[in-house]
Design an enzyme around this catalytic site. Structure first.
Site, short mmCIF file in Angstrom:
data_model
loop_
_atom_site.label_atom_id
_atom_site.label_comp_id
_atom_site.label_asym_id
_atom_site.label_seq_id
_atom_site.Cartn_x
_atom_site.Cartn_y
_atom_site.Cartn_z
CG HIS A 136 -1.84 -1.11 1.35
ND1 HIS A 136 -1.70 -2.11 2.29
CD2 HIS A 136 -2.95 -1.42 0.63
CE1 HIS A 136 -2.68 -2.97 2.16
NE2 HIS A 136 -3.46 -2.59 1.16
N GLY A 167 -2.85 -2.49 -6.84
CA GLY A 167 -1.65 -3.34 -6.90
C GLY A 167 -1.84 -4.50 -7.87
CG ASP A 180 -5.45 -7.74 -4.99
OD1 ASP A 180 -5.50 -8.88 -4.51
OD2 ASP A 180 -5.17 -6.73 -4.32
#
Ligand code: PAF
Length: 284
Positions: free
Chosen positions: A37, A148, A151
């Site tokens: 993240h 990201g 995924d």
């Protein structure tokens, strides 16, 4: 950095930013922020004037027997990391704030793109993702939104949604961030015991080996998936959900021989924790 919890507060922040002519970067998350993240927030900070990070464990993307209640909630630490990486606002709404009506309104991408891979065992998952991301897009009105590559199917589904619904924004996809030992960063890694973590390293190892096979000239998708499946199955703690290859963009059926860009994706359980990982196979 400001922490806001309501739609009205977020709208005020966005309106003020737009009034100053600032560009907006949105990083949608479910919290439990890690270096993956952090890399998204850093990219948003670099490419935009104003960065909104949402922290919302979205109930509609969890199936009945999934980990909604157990999902880690670490808002204080999330705010610290978001601030450090340059976020201007963290939006952390309650479920009632995001889903104000008793009957829900859905945004759903239909077709095989949401039925293959994770869609097979998580039939309502992507409908929950596209619905909540639409709400976040409408609230934050971003110029760019950051996701990201870990995924990978989510990214393909969201790209389709952005295209079909004409969202006026750029979807930015950032590379997978890995632990030093190769395990792809995930908020769910905290569920793993030490033994399960060690066992799960087979994922990055087998994907790396697959990439080497591809680089050496192998273009038969079935041979590559068979090799990866065999590698993972050798690990006694693994329980394979899928090892599959689909053509990019759009997760179309892979051709034989493979041409263009293809996604090799895996989902494997270690104990009760289901992990996903992937690699793109393409000539560069
Ligand atoms: O990738 C995630 O963390 C979630 O699926 C997202 C995009 C924040 C939607 O809840």
């Amino acid at each position: 950095m400001k922490l806001v919890h309501t739609v009205a507060e977020l709208r005020d922040e966005v309106t003020a930013a737009k009034a100053q002519g600032l560009t907006i970067g949105l990083v949608p998350t479910m919290g439990a922020l890690h270096e993956g993240h952090a890399s998204l927030i850093a990219a948003a900070n670099k490419e935009n004037d104003f960065v909104v990070v949402s922290v919302f464990v979205n109930p509609t993307q969890f199936g009945p027997n999934e980990d909604l209640d157990a999902y880690p909630r670490t808002l204080e630490a999330d705010c610290k990391l978001a601030e450090k990486m340059g976020a201007n606002v963290v939006f952390a709404p309650s479920p009632k704030e995001m889903y104000p009506s008793t009957d829900d309104t859905w945004v759903e991408v239909t077709g095989d793109i949401t039925k293959v891979l994770c869609g097979r065992t998580r039939p309502i998952h992507f409908r929950g993702v596209t619905t909540v991301v639409t709400k976040l897009f409408n609230l934050a009105q971003p110029d760019r939104a950051y996701f990201g590559q870990k995924d990978a199917q989510q990214v393909e589904v969201l790209k389709r949604m952005v295209k079909d619904l004409f969202f006026p924004l750029q979807l930015r996809v950032m590379p997978i961030i890995r632990e030093a030992d190769g395990l792809a960063k995930s908020s769910r890694n905290t569920y793993l015991s030490q033994e399960e973590h060690t066992a799960a390293l087979v994922l990055s190892r087998s994907l790396k080996a697959a990439k080497a096979m591809y680089k050496a000239g192998e273009r038969d998708a079935a041979k590559i998936t068979a090799a990866v499946t065999a590698d993972i199955a050798k690990e006694p703690m693994s329980n394979i959900d899928y090892v599959e290859i689909y053509a990019l963009p759009g997760l179309e059926p892979v051709s034989n021989p493979m041409v263009g860009s293809n996604l090799l994706a895996v989902a494997v359980k270690f104990g009760t924790t289901r992990l996903i990982d992937n690699v793109v196979l393409e000539e560069k």
